[in-house]
Design a protein around this motif. Sequence first.
Motif, PDB file in Angstrom:
ATOM      1  N   LEU A  25     -10.018   2.889  -0.586  1.00 54.95           N
ATOM      2  CA  LEU A  25      -8.917   3.694  -1.039  1.00 54.95           C
ATOM      3  C   LEU A  25      -8.763   3.774  -2.710  1.00 54.95           C
ATOM      4  O   LEU A  25      -7.942   4.707  -3.109  1.00 54.95           O
ATOM      5  N   ILE A  26      -9.385   2.931  -3.447  1.00 53.93           N
ATOM      6  CA  ILE A  26      -9.062   2.943  -4.877  1.00 53.93           C
ATOM      7  C   ILE A  26      -9.516   4.158  -5.480  1.00 53.93           C
ATOM      8  O   ILE A  26      -8.736   4.879  -6.417  1.00 53.93           O
ATOM      9  N   PRO A  27     -10.824   4.886  -5.339  1.00 51.19           N
ATOM     10  CA  PRO A  27     -10.869   5.940  -5.955  1.00 51.19           C
ATOM     11  C   PRO A  27     -10.331   7.282  -5.391  1.00 51.19           C
ATOM     12  O   PRO A  27     -10.486   8.268  -5.823  1.00 51.19           O
ATOM     13  N   LYS A  36      -4.687   8.356   2.393  1.00 51.32           N
ATOM     14  CA  LYS A  36      -4.727   6.767   2.327  1.00 51.32           C
ATOM     15  C   LYS A  36      -3.782   6.318   3.070  1.00 51.32           C
ATOM     16  O   LYS A  36      -3.964   5.198   3.827  1.00 51.32           O
ATOM     17  N   LEU A  37      -2.695   7.024   3.506  1.00 52.42           N
ATOM     18  CA  LEU A  37      -1.633   6.502   4.475  1.00 52.42           C
ATOM     19  C   LEU A  37      -2.289   6.323   6.053  1.00 52.42           C
ATOM     20  O   LEU A  37      -2.187   5.340   6.647  1.00 52.42           O
ATOM     21  N   SER A 120      -4.012   0.250  -1.107  1.00 50.97           N
ATOM     22  CA  SER A 120      -4.931  -0.775  -1.764  1.00 50.97           C
ATOM     23  C   SER A 120      -4.382  -2.016  -2.136  1.00 50.97           C
ATOM     24  O   SER A 120      -4.992  -2.950  -1.556  1.00 50.97           O
ATOM     25  N   LEU A 121      -3.383  -2.065  -2.835  1.00 48.79           N
ATOM     26  CA  LEU A 121      -2.719  -3.509  -3.132  1.00 48.79           C
ATOM     27  C   LEU A 121      -2.243  -4.064  -1.918  1.00 48.79           C
ATOM     28  O   LEU A 121      -2.157  -5.384  -1.611  1.00 48.79           O
ATOM     29  N   PHE A 122      -1.675  -3.062  -0.832  1.00 47.22           N
ATOM     30  CA  PHE A 122      -1.172  -3.641   0.148  1.00 47.22           C
ATOM     31  C   PHE A 122      -2.115  -4.293   1.081  1.00 47.22           C
ATOM     32  O   PHE A 122      -2.061  -5.273   1.644  1.00 47.22           O
ATOM     33  N   LEU A 123      -3.204  -3.716   1.215  1.00 48.96           N
ATOM     34  CA  LEU A 123      -4.489  -4.052   1.950  1.00 48.96           C
ATOM     35  C   LEU A 123      -4.958  -5.294   1.415  1.00 48.96           C
ATOM     36  O   LEU A 123      -5.460  -6.125   2.200  1.00 48.96           O
TER      37      LEU A 123
END
Length: 544
Positions: A25-27, A36-37, A120-123
Amino acid sequence: MSALPWQEHLIVLPVLLPLVAGAALIPVNQKHHNIKLGLAAAVNVLLLILAVTLMALVDGGHWPKAIGVYLAANWAAPFGIALMVDRLAALMLVLTATIALAVLVFSARRWDRVGVHFHSLFLFLLMGLNGAFLTNDLFNLFVFFEVMLAASYGLLLHGYNLNRIRAGMQYIAVNLIASLLFLIGVALIYAASGTLNIPDLAKRVSMLRPEDAYLLQIGASVLALAFLTKAAMWPLGFWLPGTYSSACPPVAAMLVVMTKVGVYAVLRVWLAVFGDAAGPLAGFGFAALTAGGMATIVFGAIGLLSSQEGARMAGYGAVVSSGTLLAVIGLSGGSVLAAGLYYLVSATLAMSAFMLLLELTERIRPPGASLLAVTMEAFAIDDKPEDPVGVVIPGALAFLGLSFVTCALVISGMPPLSGFIAKFSLIHALLETPAPGRPGVTPTVWVLIALLIIAGLASIIALMRLGVRTFWASGASTPPSLLASEAAPVTALVVLCAVLTVLAGNVFEYMERTADGLKRVDDYGERVLGHSPVVRVPIPEGAR
């Protein structure tokens, strides 16, 4: 060709899934928010299914001694990375996945759009949490702690404002020091014992020479400082109330789970290494845990009574919860520990729901109060997304009030919900567990029981005061606008607290089996150290 059954691979998936999805999901540009969601939600649902499956496999007798082992890279322990799932690890995975899914749904329409890389941070945070629960090696525990903390730094500053930046800097500084202590403690333990694998360490600890045993105690004490900083034990947990009150509501709800990681690490390491089989070191540090836990309860209760803001109350409530669990670990008899695990689940669910609920109840405040709040932060960057675009749900005030009362009852331990059952069971188990070498109940146990009751009274007084100010003294007559995606997670967590109450008998049976398994250190070592790498099955000549 591998001879490893497919069920064994499930143990590593709670770490791999969020890692791969988070990196993927970063890019992805923020314009593709729905992608993303959608991916993050799908991974969270899969993690919950995985956690429940692992719990069923562990408790259903799929693995010998209810412990599943996965050797990463097919190297045997203690030299390779061995992941392990037992009833406690499975319980923490289910709890984390449940709260994470609720938090993600709550964030879906507002908070995950405030900044970049939220998903991304959440994952990555989930990867760190799951890895910390599954590993049984101190160095890998350090690695997963760092992954978890690195993600939490970004999440804590999500939707930043002045207060959030200040609290975030304090949180980062405190945790960097704790990480340094973690490394020093690990190095000292390795120097004393020659291993960092927890069951291998448990096996060697009784055979250490006196000078090595002394060094191990120093290393374990330094390591405990790192764990107890994350578990918010007094005076190391000074950072927690300010951090909780400054974080955005979904992140604050996940911080509740992160605080329990410190408690989990203490429980996992101390029961295995310094249990009854540790020889001269048996029981090392347990009295200090009890004393520190009780001091933490006092600190949290005073903080609850002195706080006016709901988020700070929730922070001090989490401090009380951590103190209770640490004191219980220090007195870790079988039934006491089972009641403590029930308390852990109940308190974590209720506190997470309360964190999410606080943002919804703030909308009840009249415009004047909101204007005052804005004026107080006149020089701060706006930390909130746009005003809620939800609709007025019929009975919104009744929903908020009922949810608030439910959370308050569970957090304070008042009847008739799971918080009361947890505290009643704790007190009953404490009175029933005899002290080693002496009849009757010790003064320490009486003091702890008194503190549990006093902390419950302090919680209900503080929360009632907040409830009166929010629902009656505000003078609001118009129901606030709520999104269904905000109301549903709070409802789900509150309903789970009610389910814990109705199914208390079944849940307690599981907790008793979990506590019993934690006491069987020999089974732990036999399963992890005795687990053989997979032998490649030769391919018949005719099949080549």
